[in-house]
Design a protein around this motif. Structure first.
Motif, PDB file in Angstrom:
ATOM      1  N   UNK A 171       0.749  -1.138  -0.012  1.00 33.75           N
ATOM      2  CA  UNK A 171       0.015   0.157   0.193  1.00 33.75           C
ATOM      3  C   UNK A 171       0.735   1.190   0.075  1.00 33.75           C
ATOM      4  N   UNK A 172       0.452   2.387  -0.503  1.00 31.68           N
ATOM      5  CA  UNK A 172       0.964   3.588  -0.626  1.00 31.68           C
ATOM      6  C   UNK A 172       1.157   4.176   0.912  1.00 31.68           C
ATOM      7  N   UNK A 173       2.376   4.744   1.231  1.00 34.45           N
ATOM      8  CA  UNK A 173       2.514   5.423   2.651  1.00 34.45           C
ATOM      9  C   UNK A 173       1.786   6.783   2.611  1.00 34.45           C
ATOM     10  N   UNK A 174       0.952   7.077   1.629  1.00 33.16           N
ATOM     11  CA  UNK A 174       0.427   8.554   1.847  1.00 33.16           C
ATOM     12  C   UNK A 174      -0.956   8.304   1.023  1.00 33.16           C
ATOM     13  N   UNK A 175      -1.916   9.458   1.194  1.00 29.49           N
ATOM     14  CA  UNK A 175      -3.015   9.287   0.278  1.00 29.49           C
ATOM     15  C   UNK A 175      -2.921   9.310  -1.093  1.00 29.49           C
ATOM     16  N   UNK A 176      -3.621   8.621  -1.919  1.00 29.97           N
ATOM     17  CA  UNK A 176      -3.639   8.887  -3.296  1.00 29.97           C
ATOM     18  C   UNK A 176      -5.091   8.959  -3.821  1.00 29.97           C
ATOM     19  N   UNK A 177      -4.970  10.006  -4.765  1.00 31.25           N
ATOM     20  CA  UNK A 177      -6.123  10.510  -5.591  1.00 31.25           C
ATOM     21  C   UNK A 177      -5.985  10.028  -6.910  1.00 31.25           C
ATOM     22  N   UNK A 178      -6.939   9.143  -7.383  1.00 26.36           N
ATOM     23  CA  UNK A 178      -7.078   8.813  -8.937  1.00 26.36           C
ATOM     24  C   UNK A 178      -7.043   9.943  -9.842  1.00 26.36           C
ATOM     25  N   UNK A 179      -6.360   9.393 -11.085  1.00 26.57           N
ATOM     26  CA  UNK A 179      -6.275  10.217 -11.898  1.00 26.57           C
ATOM     27  C   UNK A 179      -6.412   9.615 -13.134  1.00 26.57           C
ATOM     28  N   UNK A 180      -7.017  10.306 -14.255  1.00 25.84           N
ATOM     29  CA  UNK A 180      -7.443   9.495 -15.686  1.00 25.84           C
ATOM     30  C   UNK A 180      -6.666  10.269 -16.638  1.00 25.84           C
ATOM     31  N   UNK A 181      -6.303   9.380 -17.627  1.00 29.71           N
ATOM     32  CA  UNK A 181      -5.545   9.800 -18.941  1.00 29.71           C
ATOM     33  C   UNK A 181      -6.720   9.616 -20.036  1.00 29.71           C
TER      34      UNK A 181
END
Length: 362
Positions: free
Chosen positions: A179-189
């Motif tokens: 898991x990431x050590x930080x918050x992740x916000x989804x992105x879109x291409x």
């Protein structure tokens, strides 16, 4: 004299750029909610698959198994090399009877097992030799053949046989979901594709769509019960297996969307411990997510090492602690090495000493 347990812990921090290396059923990168925020996640199954592939491609020193529904066909092929009188149908029928004798169901039309079955080359060889030398099938002998001669991946990751749990193999290794050590916000291409044969002044696209991705600093963890592996493979093969396990864990990566993102990176930080009491996953270091505007690795290293120090209030000092890190990220722990070779040598030296002590006590 009762031998102590010996557990190897692998703690890794690794940055991954824009990527989608492990997708869910909708095609989105897998995620997890931890510490109240959304994290990037890579499943243990996908990384174990990458490790098994790494074993096959990068190491001729270890034996790897085959996970397939076509185990009967593998056995039939081996039987035909031993008995020139057997034709394809006869060999396949005999192979099917071998597996059926221990309760493994074989489809009459396809000759496939109902579920994937992980078998080692040594097990196929033993079954073929037994079938060649014996007209009558003794299921206890078949069972014995399927419970010995484990390949490294079979010994590490185990085997579940729903048709006959007696053929299960207990895994000696555990791999956590990264898991990431930080918050992740989804992105879109948003992407488009043009038709090469359409006129140059055609402004339309032949195809368009979107793909979801994220980028993250991952905390990755795995552990290995070294003495159980030694019981399975033998002491010297176990030491070779531990080295292969470490290299595969550090250098492999799941291949989801890799052609799109070329996201193959290497670890930024590695901590290996050998413990005699219990394995310890240090993910609680990141229950409070890292926040930064200048990268996540430096603070992730700090939080991980602080968590490691705090565990010593509850568990014993490890028999060995060794750290390999990028020059940019300074470790506060004493035992550091400069490269992967030195890291592996430190672990092998400790394990060799343990093996010698075991032999002396037996």
């Amino acid at each position: 004299m009762t031998e102590q347990n010996l557990y190897l812990d692998l703690n890794v921090l690794q940055t991954v750029p824009s990527s989608n290396i492990n997708r869910d059923d909708t095609g989105s990168p897998k995620s997890a909610l931890y510490g109240g925020v959304s994290r990037a996640r890579v499943s243990s199954q996908s990384w174990k698959r990458a490790m098994r592939t790494f074993f096959k491609e990068a190491s001729s020193a270890v034996s790897t198994g085959i996970r397939t529904k076509e185990a009967a066909q593998l056995l039939a092929d081996k039987l035909m090399t031993l008995d020139s009188k057997l034709d394809k149908d006869g060999a396949l029928d005999k192979a099917a009877q071998i597996f059926k004798s221990v309760g493994i169901k074989i489809d009459k039309k396809t000759s496939e097992t109902g579920a994937l079955l992980l078998v080692s080359p040594g097990q196929i060889d033993k079954l073929a030799q037994y079938a060649f030398e014996n007209d009558e099938i003794d299921k206890s002998e078949v069972k014995k053949a399927l419970k010995t001669d484990d390949s490294l991946d079979l010994a590490l990751f185990g085997r579940m046989v729903a048709d006959n749990p007696e053929l299960n193999v207990e895994a000696t290794a555990q791999v956590a979901h990264a898991i990431s050590t930080h918050e992740v916000v989804p992105e879109f291409d948003y992407f488009t594709a043009l038709d090469d044969l359409q006129p140059k002044d055609n402004a339309g696209a032949a195809m368009l769509g979107t793909v979801e991705f994220n980028s993250s600093t991952l905390y990755r963890y795995a552990n290995l019960n070294v003495r159980e592996l030694a019981k399975d493979l033998g002491s010297q093969d176990a030491i070779t297996g531990v080295e292969a396990f470490i290299k595969a864990f550090l250098l492999s990566m799941p291949t989801g969307k890799q052609n799109t993102f070329a996201n193959k990176t290497l670890p930024n930080y590695v901590m290996i411990t050998l413990r005699s009491d219990t394995p310890v996953n240090l993910v609680s270091a990141f229950e409070d997510p890292v926040t930064s505007r200048n990268g996540y690795v430096k603070e992730s290293v700090h939080q991980l090492e602080e968590a490691f120090k705090s565990t010593l209030k509850l568990v014993n000092q490890p028999e060995l602690t060794v750290v390999l890190t990028d020059a940019k990220y300074q470790s506060e722990l004493d035992e550091q090495v400069d490269n992967l070779t030195d890291l592996l040598n430190k672990v092998k030296e400790e394990l060799t000493e343990v093996v010698q002590d075991d032999n002396a006590n037996n």
